[in-house]
Design an enzyme around this catalytic site. Structure first.
Site, PDB file in Angstrom:
ATOM      1  N   ARG A 278       0.798  -1.222   0.000  1.00  0.00           N
ATOM      2  CA  ARG A 278       0.000   0.000   0.000  1.00  0.00           C
ATOM      3  C   ARG A 278       0.834   1.276   0.000  1.00  0.00           C
ATOM      4  O   ARG A 278       0.316   2.366  -0.223  1.00  0.00           O
ATOM      5  CB  ARG A 278      -0.922   0.022   1.215  1.00  0.00           C
ATOM      6  CG  ARG A 278      -0.196   0.160   2.542  1.00  0.00           C
ATOM      7  CD  ARG A 278      -1.164   0.230   3.697  1.00  0.00           C
ATOM      8  NE  ARG A 278      -0.464   0.429   4.966  1.00  0.00           N
ATOM      9  CZ  ARG A 278      -1.079   0.610   6.125  1.00  0.00           C
ATOM     10  NH1 ARG A 278      -2.401   0.617   6.168  1.00  0.00           N
ATOM     11  NH2 ARG A 278      -0.390   0.796   7.236  1.00  0.00           N
TER      12      ARG A 278
ATOM     13  N   GLY B 288       8.796  -2.164   2.993  1.00  0.00           N
ATOM     14  CA  GLY B 288       8.159  -1.979   4.295  1.00  0.00           C
ATOM     15  C   GLY B 288       8.862  -0.981   5.191  1.00  0.00           C
ATOM     16  O   GLY B 288       9.719  -0.206   4.769  1.00  0.00           O
TER      17      GLY B 288
ATOM     18  N   ILE C 216      15.044   0.816  19.532  1.00  0.00           N
ATOM     19  CA  ILE C 216      14.711   2.042  18.798  1.00  0.00           C
ATOM     20  C   ILE C 216      15.074   3.271  19.615  1.00  0.00           C
ATOM     21  O   ILE C 216      15.728   4.199  19.127  1.00  0.00           O
ATOM     22  CB  ILE C 216      13.215   2.058  18.425  1.00  0.00           C
ATOM     23  CG1 ILE C 216      12.898   0.949  17.417  1.00  0.00           C
ATOM     24  CG2 ILE C 216      12.815   3.419  17.844  1.00  0.00           C
ATOM     25  CD1 ILE C 216      11.414   0.785  17.119  1.00  0.00           C
TER      26      ILE C 216
ATOM     27  N   VAL D  63       8.140   3.483  22.861  1.00  0.00           N
ATOM     28  CA  VAL D  63       7.641   2.542  23.872  1.00  0.00           C
ATOM     29  C   VAL D  63       7.151   1.236  23.247  1.00  0.00           C
ATOM     30  O   VAL D  63       6.302   0.545  23.807  1.00  0.00           O
ATOM     31  CB  VAL D  63       6.524   3.190  24.716  1.00  0.00           C
ATOM     32  CG1 VAL D  63       7.084   4.295  25.588  1.00  0.00           C
ATOM     33  CG2 VAL D  63       5.394   3.724  23.826  1.00  0.00           C
TER      34      VAL D  63
ATOM     35  N   HIS E  13      44.310 -13.797  13.993  1.00  0.00           N
ATOM     36  CA  HIS E  13      44.925 -12.745  14.802  1.00  0.00           C
ATOM     37  C   HIS E  13      45.571 -11.712  13.888  1.00  0.00           C
ATOM     38  O   HIS E  13      46.211 -12.077  12.899  1.00  0.00           O
ATOM     39  CB  HIS E  13      46.007 -13.349  15.716  1.00  0.00           C
ATOM     40  CG  HIS E  13      46.782 -12.336  16.482  1.00  0.00           C
ATOM     41  ND1 HIS E  13      46.286 -11.725  17.621  1.00  0.00           N
ATOM     42  CD2 HIS E  13      48.016 -11.798  16.273  1.00  0.00           C
ATOM     43  CE1 HIS E  13      47.177 -10.878  18.077  1.00  0.00           C
ATOM     44  NE2 HIS E  13      48.248 -10.895  17.281  1.00  0.00           N
TER      45      HIS E  13
END
Length: 482
Positions: free
Chosen positions: A36, A41, A200, A286, A461
């Protein structure tokens, strides 16, 4: 007339949705994906990727501000141009957005543009999107399908999640921000209050701190990044506070007063005392909640719980032919969990032999603040709660040659083993590049590697990865370089 019948339709093109679509096409299933707003996303456009671009700018600024410690002198003062920092972040997002479009075309996956609603099992109706117009950087791909009725034997809901809002402290896009606004400020604020110290919240707190902003984090729980091992959390807090971050734990924002260009947060601590913090903005971090509304789940009787779709171990919902994956299917709400969950779901649908459920104990968590935090498996507290007899190993960055050479010698690696079997139960890290190191322990856990096999593994290393082996050695009293 365009073909509207598919084997699989996926609603949502975030990491879970588009990866599932690709795997579906690979398995020979006729596949479509409905979007949409923008391909990729939230993760690709407003979350995982563009935030890392912002944090990279912050990291370079931090290094520049400490150039003298590397024997370097920079001419003039180093400062951030917020417009250019944001533009780079949006450009990174746009590049990957276009990449998803290319992958859809490459794998012959139809993209249906619009807002999908489940009409009945096996059928969706796609209407005009109610979301704002797509950004110029994220154009609608050419050749996509649009509004109409589409059918498929299998419909996978991958609609993701959105920021959770607390009553009375709802984001307004001006003074109270979510990650959307925090990601593209018109100008750099002088002060911020960050409500919530999960990934976040802490990432944005770290970014703005590097940009010279006065930042205060308010966290309800006793520790920042409360899902992390307590020792790692405390180590990270100390490092963040040393950088100048103000942190208030066991506290909550009870009210926010708004002025023309500032907010005043009323912060109540566990002893009932209330203080006030005035800042330019408040970032509400939150948590997030699943996008389960207005897609027809209720009418079809798809079971939900606490804002998420209830699924079994293969993504199946309570209604045959309807599946859910990713954030909308519940925690942990992480892109890599969504991708893996989607592959399991579609392979089960396709009848691929040997498909097995995801082991949630082996899902890593990463926070890209400075210093970084990464973990997988049980925390020390959880292992003890389960009655495990454990061995714990630790190794500090300040004993590692590569970390010292990098000027990144403040960090800690912690490992937890079952004392009886040598099973690696958990690994927890704080320090430079630990989000890249953690995969070594994930692979070890997935292969059921024991402590003996890890101790017999040769690490190169000088590298930061050597500390992983040293932490294992420490758990068994064999540490070499400490």
């Amino acid at each position: 007339m365009a073909d509207t019948n598919y084997d699989v339709i996926i609603i949502g093109s975030g990491p879970g949705g588009y990866v599932t679509a690709i795997r579906s096409a690979q398995l020979g299933l006729k596949t479509a994906i409905v979007e949409r707003e923008h391909l990729g996303g939230i993760c690709l456009n407003w979350g995982c990727i563009p935030t890392k671009a912002l944090l990279r700018s912050a990291e370079i600024l931090d290094h520049a501000n400490h150039a003298k410690s590397f024997g370097l002198t920079l001419e003039g003062s180093m400062k951030a141009d917020v417009k250019d920092v944001v533009a780079r972040s949006r450009g990174v997002s746009a590049r990957l957005n276009g990449g998803v479009g290319f992958l859809m075309k490459k794998n012959k996956i139809d993209v249906i543009w619009g807002e999908a609603k489940l009409a009945k099992p096996g059928q969706i109706v796609v209407g005009k999107s109610s979301k704002p117009a797509v950004e110029p950087q994220h154009p609608v791909p050419k050749g996509v399908k649009g509004e109409g009725t589409y059918t498929a034997k299998h419909i996978i809901v991958a609609t993701g999640a959105r920021p959770r809002a607390l009553p009375g402290i709802e984001p307004d896009g001006k003074l109270i921000w979510t990650y959307f606004e925090a990601m593209k400020p018109a100008k750099m604020p002088k002060s911020l209050v960050v409500m919530g110290s999960g990934a976040i919240g802490i990432e944005f707190a770290s970014f703005y701190l590097s940009m010279g902003v006065d930042v205060t984090v308010v966290e309800l729980m006793a520790n920042v990044m409360p899902v992390e091992d307590e020792e790692i959390s405390k180590f990270a807090r100390k490092a963040l506070e040393k950088r100048g971050l103000k942190i208030i734990t066991e506290a909550k924002v009870t009210k926010v007063d708004k002025a023309a260009n500032s907010i005043t947060a009323h912060v109540e601590t566990k002893d009932g005392k209330v203080s006030q913090i005035t800042a330019d903005h408040l970032i509400s971090a939150v948590g997030v909640q699943g996008n389960i509304e207005n897609i027809g789940l209720e009418a079809l009787g798809v079971k939900t719980d606490r804002g998420c779709v209830v699924i079994d171990e293969y993504g199946r919902t309570s209604v045959p032919g309807i599946y859910a994956i990713g954030d909308v299917a519940g925690p942990p709400m992480l892109a890599h969990k969504a991708e893996h969950e989607g592959v399991i779901c579609i392979e089960k649908i396709a009848g691929v032999p040997g498909v097995h459920p995801m082991d949630h104990r082996k899902i890593p968590g990463c926070t890209y603040c400075n210093p970084q935090v990464a973990s997988v498996g049980l925390t020390e507290a959880k292992a003890k709660e389960q009655g495990r007899d454990i061995r714990v190993g630790r190794y500090m960055f300040n004993a590692n040659g590569k970390a010292i050479a990098l000027g990144e010698d403040n960090g800690l690696i912690k490992v937890i083993f079952d004392k009886k079997t040598g099973e690696l139960l958990g690994a927890h890290m704080c320090g430079a590049e630990v989000t890249e190191l953690i995969q070594g322990f994930i692979v070890a856990m997935n292969l059921e590697t024991t402590e003996e096999e890890l101790m017999h593994t040769i690490f190169p290393h000088p590298t930061l990865s050597e500390m992983m082996k040293e932490a294992v050695l420490d758990a068994y009293g064999k540490v070499l370089n400490a």
